[in-house]
Write a protein that holds these residues in place. Structure first.
Motif, PDB file in Angstrom:
ATOM      1  N   THR A   1       0.849  -1.184   0.000  1.00 42.16           N
ATOM      2  CA  THR A   1       0.000   0.000   0.000  1.00 42.16           C
ATOM      3  C   THR A   1       0.884   1.232   0.000  1.00 42.16           C
ATOM      4  OG1 THR A   1      -0.131   0.044   2.406  1.00 42.16           O
ATOM      5  CG2 THR A   1      -1.865  -1.153   1.255  1.00 42.16           C
ATOM      6  N   TRP A   2       0.337   2.343  -0.398  1.00 39.12           N
ATOM      7  CA  TRP A   2       1.053   3.611  -0.471  1.00 39.12           C
ATOM      8  C   TRP A   2       2.296   3.499  -1.351  1.00 39.12           C
ATOM      9  CZ3 TRP A   2      -0.656   8.194   1.756  1.00 39.12           C
ATOM     10  CH2 TRP A   2      -1.755   8.076   2.571  1.00 39.12           C
ATOM     11  N   SER A   3       2.194   2.715  -2.400  1.00 41.58           N
ATOM     12  CA  SER A   3       3.291   2.536  -3.343  1.00 41.58           C
ATOM     13  C   SER A   3       3.022   3.354  -4.598  1.00 41.58           C
ATOM     14  CB  SER A   3       3.448   1.071  -3.731  1.00 41.58           C
ATOM     15  OG  SER A   3       3.903   0.315  -2.641  1.00 41.58           O
ATOM     16  N   ASN A   4       4.087   3.773  -5.247  1.00 44.16           N
ATOM     17  CA  ASN A   4       3.988   4.465  -6.530  1.00 44.16           C
ATOM     18  C   ASN A   4       4.290   3.457  -7.619  1.00 44.16           C
ATOM     19  OD1 ASN A   4       3.834   7.427  -5.598  1.00 44.16           O
ATOM     20  ND2 ASN A   4       5.517   6.562  -4.413  1.00 44.16           N
ATOM     21  N   LEU A   5       3.646   3.598  -8.774  1.00 42.19           N
ATOM     22  CA  LEU A   5       3.714   2.603  -9.825  1.00 42.19           C
ATOM     23  C   LEU A   5       3.807   3.289 -11.180  1.00 42.19           C
ATOM     24  CD1 LEU A   5       2.967  -0.425 -10.835  1.00 42.19           C
ATOM     25  CD2 LEU A   5       0.659   0.488 -10.938  1.00 42.19           C
ATOM     26  N   ASP A   6       4.568   2.707 -12.095  1.00 44.19           N
ATOM     27  CA  ASP A   6       4.601   3.172 -13.472  1.00 44.19           C
ATOM     28  C   ASP A   6       4.671   1.962 -14.393  1.00 44.19           C
ATOM     29  OD1 ASP A   6       4.551   5.170 -15.458  1.00 44.19           O
ATOM     30  OD2 ASP A   6       6.728   5.108 -15.670  1.00 44.19           O
ATOM     31  N   VAL A   7       4.069   2.104 -15.566  1.00 42.84           N
ATOM     32  CA  VAL A   7       4.055   1.033 -16.560  1.00 42.84           C
ATOM     33  C   VAL A   7       5.077   1.362 -17.645  1.00 42.84           C
ATOM     34  CG1 VAL A   7       2.637  -0.209 -18.249  1.00 42.84           C
ATOM     35  CG2 VAL A   7       1.614   0.602 -16.112  1.00 42.84           C
TER      36      VAL A   7
ATOM     37  N   THR B   1      11.117  -8.392  -8.908  1.00 38.41           N
ATOM     38  CA  THR B   1      12.573  -8.413  -8.928  1.00 38.41           C
ATOM     39  C   THR B   1      13.091  -7.129  -8.302  1.00 38.41           C
ATOM     40  OG1 THR B   1      12.545  -9.683 -10.979  1.00 38.41           O
ATOM     41  CG2 THR B   1      14.600  -8.560 -10.416  1.00 38.41           C
ATOM     42  N   PRO B   2      13.900  -7.231  -7.225  1.00 40.53           N
ATOM     43  CA  PRO B   2      14.453  -6.009  -6.622  1.00 40.53           C
ATOM     44  C   PRO B   2      15.377  -5.297  -7.615  1.00 40.53           C
ATOM     45  CG  PRO B   2      14.953  -7.952  -5.284  1.00 40.53           C
ATOM     46  CD  PRO B   2      14.344  -8.435  -6.550  1.00 40.53           C
ATOM     47  N   LEU B   3      15.213  -3.996  -7.714  1.00 43.74           N
ATOM     48  CA  LEU B   3      16.044  -3.205  -8.608  1.00 43.74           C
ATOM     49  C   LEU B   3      17.015  -2.336  -7.818  1.00 43.74           C
ATOM     50  CD1 LEU B   3      16.479  -2.550 -11.587  1.00 43.74           C
ATOM     51  CD2 LEU B   3      14.781  -0.747 -11.348  1.00 43.74           C
ATOM     52  N   LEU B   4      16.518  -1.635  -6.825  1.00 43.44           N
ATOM     53  CA  LEU B   4      17.345  -0.821  -5.924  1.00 43.44           C
ATOM     54  C   LEU B   4      16.901  -1.078  -4.498  1.00 43.44           C
ATOM     55  CD1 LEU B   4      17.465   2.652  -7.713  1.00 43.44           C
ATOM     56  CD2 LEU B   4      19.384   1.125  -7.303  1.00 43.44           C
TER      57      LEU B   4
ATOM     58  N   MET C   1      12.006   6.250  -4.331  1.00 39.61           N
ATOM     59  CA  MET C   1      10.569   6.172  -4.570  1.00 39.61           C
ATOM     60  C   MET C   1      10.181   6.973  -5.806  1.00 39.61           C
ATOM     61  SD  MET C   1       9.324   8.605  -1.426  1.00 39.61           S
ATOM     62  CE  MET C   1       7.624   8.687  -1.885  1.00 39.61           C
ATOM     63  N   GLN C   2       8.938   6.829  -6.203  1.00 43.26           N
ATOM     64  CA  GLN C   2       8.320   7.538  -7.321  1.00 43.26           C
ATOM     65  C   GLN C   2       9.080   7.335  -8.628  1.00 43.26           C
ATOM     66  OE1 GLN C   2       8.042  11.541  -5.761  1.00 43.26           O
ATOM     67  NE2 GLN C   2       6.101  11.074  -4.751  1.00 43.26           N
ATOM     68  N   ALA C   3       9.470   6.107  -8.904  1.00 41.83           N
ATOM     69  CA  ALA C   3      10.191   5.802 -10.140  1.00 41.83           C
ATOM     70  C   ALA C   3       9.242   5.864 -11.330  1.00 41.83           C
ATOM     71  CB  ALA C   3      10.822   4.412 -10.052  1.00 41.83           C
ATOM     72  N   THR C   4       9.776   6.326 -12.428  1.00 44.87           N
ATOM     73  CA  THR C   4       9.017   6.375 -13.672  1.00 44.87           C
ATOM     74  C   THR C   4       9.954   6.073 -14.835  1.00 44.87           C
ATOM     75  OG1 THR C   4       7.530   7.722 -15.022  1.00 44.87           O
ATOM     76  CG2 THR C   4       9.337   8.865 -13.947  1.00 44.87           C
ATOM     77  N   TYR C   5       9.424   5.444 -15.844  1.00 41.91           N
ATOM     78  CA  TYR C   5      10.204   5.143 -17.045  1.00 41.91           C
ATOM     79  C   TYR C   5      10.287   6.387 -17.923  1.00 41.91           C
ATOM     80  CZ  TYR C   5       9.714   0.141 -16.031  1.00 41.91           C
ATOM     81  OH  TYR C   5       9.767  -1.099 -15.453  1.00 41.91           O
TER      82      TYR C   5
ATOM     83  N   ASP D   1       7.559   1.145  -6.008  1.00 39.03           N
ATOM     84  CA  ASP D   1       8.367   1.261  -4.801  1.00 39.03           C
ATOM     85  C   ASP D   1       7.614   0.652  -3.628  1.00 39.03           C
ATOM     86  OD1 ASP D   1       6.660   3.328  -3.503  1.00 39.03           O
ATOM     87  OD2 ASP D   1       7.500   4.682  -4.981  1.00 39.03           O
ATOM     88  N   MET D   2       8.383   0.120  -2.708  1.00 39.17           N
ATOM     89  CA  MET D   2       7.813  -0.407  -1.472  1.00 39.17           C
ATOM     90  C   MET D   2       8.855  -0.243  -0.374  1.00 39.17           C
ATOM     91  SD  MET D   2       6.028  -4.062  -0.530  1.00 39.17           S
ATOM     92  CE  MET D   2       7.508  -5.024  -0.676  1.00 39.17           C
ATOM     93  N   LEU D   3       8.500   0.492   0.648  1.00 41.80           N
ATOM     94  CA  LEU D   3       9.372   0.728   1.800  1.00 41.80           C
ATOM     95  C   LEU D   3      10.753   1.254   1.388  1.00 41.80           C
ATOM     96  CD1 LEU D   3       8.433  -2.426   3.885  1.00 41.80           C
ATOM     97  CD2 LEU D   3       7.621  -0.079   4.217  1.00 41.80           C
ATOM     98  N   GLY D   4      10.773   2.141   0.387  1.00 40.40           N
ATOM     99  CA  GLY D   4      12.014   2.790  -0.016  1.00 40.40           C
ATOM    100  C   GLY D   4      12.863   2.020  -0.998  1.00 40.40           C
ATOM    101  N   ASP D   5      12.416   0.856  -1.433  1.00 41.86           N
ATOM    102  CA  ASP D   5      13.143   0.069  -2.425  1.00 41.86           C
ATOM    103  C   ASP D   5      12.336   0.034  -3.725  1.00 41.86           C
ATOM    104  OD1 ASP D   5      15.113  -0.517  -0.538  1.00 41.86           O
ATOM    105  OD2 ASP D   5      14.063  -2.319   0.135  1.00 41.86           O
ATOM    106  N   LEU D   6      13.019  -0.168  -4.855  1.00 39.36           N
ATOM    107  CA  LEU D   6      12.357  -0.226  -6.157  1.00 39.36           C
ATOM    108  C   LEU D   6      12.364  -1.653  -6.695  1.00 39.36           C
ATOM    109  CD1 LEU D   6      13.822   2.952  -7.909  1.00 39.36           C
ATOM    110  CD2 LEU D   6      11.705   2.726  -6.608  1.00 39.36           C
ATOM    111  N   TYR D   7      11.245  -2.051  -7.276  1.00 38.04           N
ATOM    112  CA  TYR D   7      11.074  -3.399  -7.820  1.00 38.04           C
ATOM    113  C   TYR D   7      10.445  -3.317  -9.202  1.00 38.04           C
ATOM    114  CZ  TYR D   7      11.548  -4.777  -2.923  1.00 38.04           C
ATOM    115  OH  TYR D   7      11.998  -4.954  -1.647  1.00 38.04           O
ATOM    116  N   THR D   8      10.727  -4.315 -10.032  1.00 37.37           N
ATOM    117  CA  THR D   8      10.040  -4.480 -11.310  1.00 37.37           C
ATOM    118  C   THR D   8       9.372  -5.845 -11.317  1.00 37.37           C
ATOM    119  OG1 THR D   8      11.971  -5.441 -12.406  1.00 37.37           O
ATOM    120  CG2 THR D   8      11.710  -3.057 -12.566  1.00 37.37           C
ATOM    121  N   MET D   9       8.341  -5.951 -12.135  1.00 36.13           N
ATOM    122  CA  MET D   9       7.680  -7.239 -12.307  1.00 36.13           C
ATOM    123  C   MET D   9       6.841  -7.194 -13.573  1.00 36.13           C
ATOM    124  SD  MET D   9       4.718  -7.195  -9.351  1.00 36.13           S
ATOM    125  CE  MET D   9       4.042  -8.775  -9.783  1.00 36.13           C
TER     126      MET D   9
END
Length: 110
Positions: A55-61, A87-90, A97-101, A71-79
């Protein structure tokens, strides 16, 4: 004519004194004592989190529509956008947080 109450003056004096205090504190750090988020001080405990929800995660496609980044708890993941294993990215002590392509999908911004 401007009327200023004694209470407003007291609040302004307090605000200015706090600004001066934080400024003095910020400039009182020597080179050796500078804080680094990637080098925590004190006792560190590792906690394993195994979850299928966030919850409270930011998401981009991704522009190709196949992958998401979140993002989740300050880490970045892709799936895969269809679901599956993330898959953990950072990961680390710093808070990402707030990663975007980028529009072409070749870069990430966060």
């Amino acid at each position: 004519m401007i009327l200023i109450s004694k209470r407003s003056v007291n609040r302004a004096v307090l605000a200015l004194s706090l600004i001066g205090s934080t400024h003095a504190f910020a400039n009182d750090t020597t080179e050796q004592e500078k804080w680094d988020v990637s080098q925590p001080t004190g006792e560190v405990h590792t906690v394993k989190i195994d979850t299928t929800e966030s919850t409270w995660s930011n998401l981009d496609v991704h522009p190709n529509g196949d992958t998401i980044i979140f993002d989740m708890l300050g880490d970045l993941y892709t799936m895969p956008i269809s679901g599956g294993e993330a898959t953990p990215l950072l990961v680390g002590y710093d808070w990402n947080m707030q990663a975007t392509y980028s529009p072409d999908g070749k870069k990430l911004h966060f």
